[in-house]
Design a protein around this motif. Structure first.
Motif, short mmCIF file in Angstrom:
data_model
loop_
_atom_site.label_atom_id
_atom_site.label_comp_id
_atom_site.label_asym_id
_atom_site.label_seq_id
_atom_site.Cartn_x
_atom_site.Cartn_y
_atom_site.Cartn_z
N UNK A 94 22.76 -77.04 -49.46
CA UNK A 94 23.54 -76.88 -50.69
C UNK A 94 23.24 -78.02 -51.67
N UNK A 95 22.98 -77.65 -52.92
CA UNK A 95 22.74 -78.64 -53.97
C UNK A 95 21.30 -79.16 -54.02
N UNK A 96 20.47 -78.77 -53.06
CA UNK A 96 19.07 -79.19 -53.07
C UNK A 96 18.26 -78.21 -53.92
N UNK A 97 17.12 -78.69 -54.39
CA UNK A 97 16.28 -77.86 -55.25
C UNK A 97 14.83 -77.95 -54.81
N UNK A 146 24.01 -76.40 -65.56
CA UNK A 146 23.33 -77.30 -66.48
C UNK A 146 22.03 -77.83 -65.87
N UNK A 147 20.95 -77.62 -66.57
CA UNK A 147 19.61 -78.01 -66.12
C UNK A 147 19.49 -79.51 -65.87
N UNK A 148 20.28 -80.30 -66.59
CA UNK A 148 20.19 -81.77 -66.51
C UNK A 148 21.32 -82.39 -65.69
N UNK A 149 22.01 -81.61 -64.89
CA UNK A 149 23.12 -82.13 -64.07
C UNK A 149 22.61 -83.28 -63.20
N UNK A 150 23.21 -84.44 -63.36
CA UNK A 150 22.77 -85.63 -62.61
C UNK A 150 23.02 -85.48 -61.11
N UNK A 151 23.96 -84.63 -60.72
CA UNK A 151 24.17 -84.40 -59.28
C UNK A 151 22.99 -83.67 -58.65
N UNK A 169 22.42 -72.09 -72.21
CA UNK A 169 21.87 -73.03 -71.25
C UNK A 169 22.26 -74.47 -71.58
N UNK A 170 22.33 -74.79 -72.86
CA UNK A 170 22.68 -76.15 -73.29
C UNK A 170 24.14 -76.49 -72.97
N UNK A 171 25.00 -75.47 -72.89
CA UNK A 171 26.44 -75.69 -72.65
C UNK A 171 26.86 -75.27 -71.25
N UNK A 172 25.94 -75.14 -70.34
CA UNK A 172 26.25 -74.66 -68.99
C UNK A 172 27.13 -75.64 -68.23
N UNK A 173 27.75 -75.13 -67.17
CA UNK A 173 28.60 -75.96 -66.30
C UNK A 173 27.76 -76.85 -65.40
N UNK A 174 28.33 -77.98 -65.05
CA UNK A 174 27.73 -78.81 -64.00
C UNK A 174 27.98 -78.11 -62.66
N UNK A 175 27.20 -78.44 -61.67
CA UNK A 175 27.35 -77.85 -60.34
C UNK A 175 28.79 -78.00 -59.84
N UNK A 176 29.39 -79.16 -60.03
CA UNK A 176 30.75 -79.43 -59.55
C UNK A 176 31.79 -78.51 -60.18
N UNK A 177 31.51 -77.98 -61.35
CA UNK A 177 32.46 -77.13 -62.06
C UNK A 177 32.08 -75.65 -62.06
N UNK A 178 30.97 -75.31 -61.45
CA UNK A 178 30.45 -73.94 -61.49
C UNK A 178 31.08 -73.06 -60.43
N UNK A 179 31.11 -71.79 -60.72
CA UNK A 179 31.51 -70.79 -59.72
C UNK A 179 30.29 -70.59 -58.81
N UNK A 180 30.50 -70.77 -57.50
CA UNK A 180 29.37 -70.80 -56.56
C UNK A 180 29.54 -69.76 -55.46
N UNK A 181 28.52 -69.61 -54.67
CA UNK A 181 28.58 -68.72 -53.50
C UNK A 181 29.18 -69.48 -52.31
N UNK A 182 29.89 -68.78 -51.49
CA UNK A 182 30.47 -69.40 -50.28
C UNK A 182 29.39 -69.59 -49.28
#
Length: 182
Positions: A94-97, A146-151, A169-182
């Motif tokens: 999770x959170x890796x790219x 957000x493409x530039x999320x520091x996390x 894309x410029x106003x996207x959520x950070x990972x911490x605030x995004x709706x994610x998959x369980x």
């Protein structure tokens, strides 16, 4: 087809055999039976998409929270830096790219399964990008991180100019605030 694993086991780099001579080249870009064997399950593709973008255009990181789309992506003209981010909260990765250069010269494809956010940055003057999806586009379920999320700390390459993004894309959520998959 040569298959290369990435640091995220479900995300795969596929390199088809290319047969070339002074006339040009031939390659089999997709074979359902071979692809199913590679990923270990039947994957039905329902939609093909084609985009053209200029240098510095960054698209993503996109996903659909319902009707999630697995994507088999490739660049047929120019070059892109393609990124898949694991957004499955229960995943060990999770959170890796994963980031891979896809180009008309290397013929690579990237398999981005359901449960991942996806994006790309155009490295060449122009790029044409093709992808197959496992479900239909459903704008009501589309989300963006957000493409530039520091996390995430994605190492997007420099292209010598400022990146061009859509307003979404410029106003996207950070990972911490995004709706994610369980």
């Amino acid at each position: 087809m040569r298959v290369t694993s990435t640091v995220i086991p479900e995300v795969l780099i596929l390199e088809p055999k290319v047969f070339g001579d002074d006339r040009g080249f031939f390659m089999e870009s997709f074979n359902q039976k071979a692809f199913d064997e590679i990923v270990g399950r039947h994957v039905g593709f329902l939609q093909d998409n084609h985009s053209r973008s200029r240098r510095g255009v960054l698209r993503g990181l996109h996903y659909q929270i319902q009707q999630p789309q697995g994507k088999l992506v490739r660049c047929v003209r120019g070059a892109v830096f393609d990124v898949a981010v694991d957004i499955r909260k229960s995943s060990l990765t999770f959170g890796q790219w994963v980031g891979v250069e896809l180009s008309e010269d290397n013929h690579r494809q990237l398999w981005v399964p359901e449960g991942f956010a996806h994006g790309f940055l155009v490295l060449s003057e122009y790029a044409e990008f093709l992808y197959k999806t496992t479900d239909f586009y459903a704008p009501v379920h589309e989300r963006c991180i957000l493409w530039s999320d520091s996390d995430l700390a994605i190492a997007w390459p420099s292209v010598g100019i400022e990146y061009t993004l859509s307003d979404k894309d410029a106003c996207a959520n950070r990972l911490a605030d995004a709706q994610l998959f369980e």
